[in-house]
Design a protein around this motif. Structure first.
Motif, PDB file in Angstrom:
ATOM      1  N   THR A 166       0.855  -1.194   0.000  1.00  0.00           N
ATOM      2  CA  THR A 166       0.000   0.000   0.000  1.00  0.00           C
ATOM      3  C   THR A 166       0.887   1.239   0.000  1.00  0.00           C
ATOM      4  OG1 THR A 166      -0.120   0.045   2.408  1.00  0.00           O
ATOM      5  CG2 THR A 166      -1.883  -1.119   1.262  1.00  0.00           C
ATOM      6  N   ALA A 167       0.322   2.342  -0.436  1.00  0.00           N
ATOM      7  CA  ALA A 167       0.959   3.658  -0.371  1.00  0.00           C
ATOM      8  C   ALA A 167      -0.121   4.626   0.092  1.00  0.00           C
ATOM      9  CB  ALA A 167       1.520   4.074  -1.728  1.00  0.00           C
ATOM     10  N   TYR A 176      -1.259  -0.631  -3.734  1.00  0.00           N
ATOM     11  CA  TYR A 176      -0.124  -0.290  -4.591  1.00  0.00           C
ATOM     12  C   TYR A 176       0.484  -1.605  -5.066  1.00  0.00           C
ATOM     13  CZ  TYR A 176       4.544   1.236  -5.887  1.00  0.00           C
ATOM     14  OH  TYR A 176       5.716   1.459  -6.566  1.00  0.00           O
ATOM     15  N   TRP A 178       9.443  -1.277  -6.259  1.00  0.00           N
ATOM     16  CA  TRP A 178       9.616  -1.329  -4.816  1.00  0.00           C
ATOM     17  C   TRP A 178      11.077  -1.083  -4.478  1.00  0.00           C
ATOM     18  CZ3 TRP A 178       6.380  -0.980  -1.015  1.00  0.00           C
ATOM     19  CH2 TRP A 178       6.709  -1.400   0.276  1.00  0.00           C
TER      20      TRP A 178
END
Length: 141
Positions: free
Chosen positions: A97-98, A103, A115
């Motif tokens: 997630t972001a 994400y 990443w």
């Protein structure tokens, strides 16, 4: 009026800086042989690659911390690919997630950094749900 700085011996001793060159011999620093100031980046782990025509979870990929992880997805396919992370050897995995939003979820061909790991020993996985076609994947550094 300031006093001049004097060397106690009345002369300046000669000083030369050297380093071990490629043959292991002492090499004096000069404009033709400057002091090496960069470090070789250690090679990353071998890339994880393959194909998926059915649903598949691929991994683990153990990225080297502090370096970008590149993902390549190619082929003629429909479905979704999610990048997952684990810190317990894959017993539990989490979608990335972001800012609290999903994400690392893809539904088309890509070639991009996805990443950058910060923790030694963390593992990445690809969770592929294929509805048609064949996905070729490569995860590496």
């Amino acid at each position: 009026m300031p006093k001049p700085i004097l060397s106690p011996a009345g002369y300046t001793p000669e000083f030369a800086m050297a380093f071990a060159n490629q043959s292991g011999s002492s090499q004096q620093v000069s404009s033709g042989a400057p002091l090496p100031v960069t470090f070789a980046t250690p090679a990353g782990p071998p890339p994880m690659s393959g194909k998926a025509t059915l649903d598949k979870r691929a991994g683990p990929f153990l990225p080297r911390p502090g370096r970008a992880v590149m993902l390549v997805l190619s082929g003629t396919w429909q479905g979704t690919v999610r990048l997952l992370r684990s810190t317990d050897g894959g017993a539990t995995t989490f979608g990335l997630t972001a800012a609290g939003l999903p994400y690392g979820e893809y539904s088309t061909n890509i070639c991009e950094p996805v990443w950058e790991e910060a923790e030694e020993g963390a593992a990445l996985y690809l969770d592929m749900k294929v509805t048609s076609g064949s996905i070729s994947y490569r995860l590496g550094q």
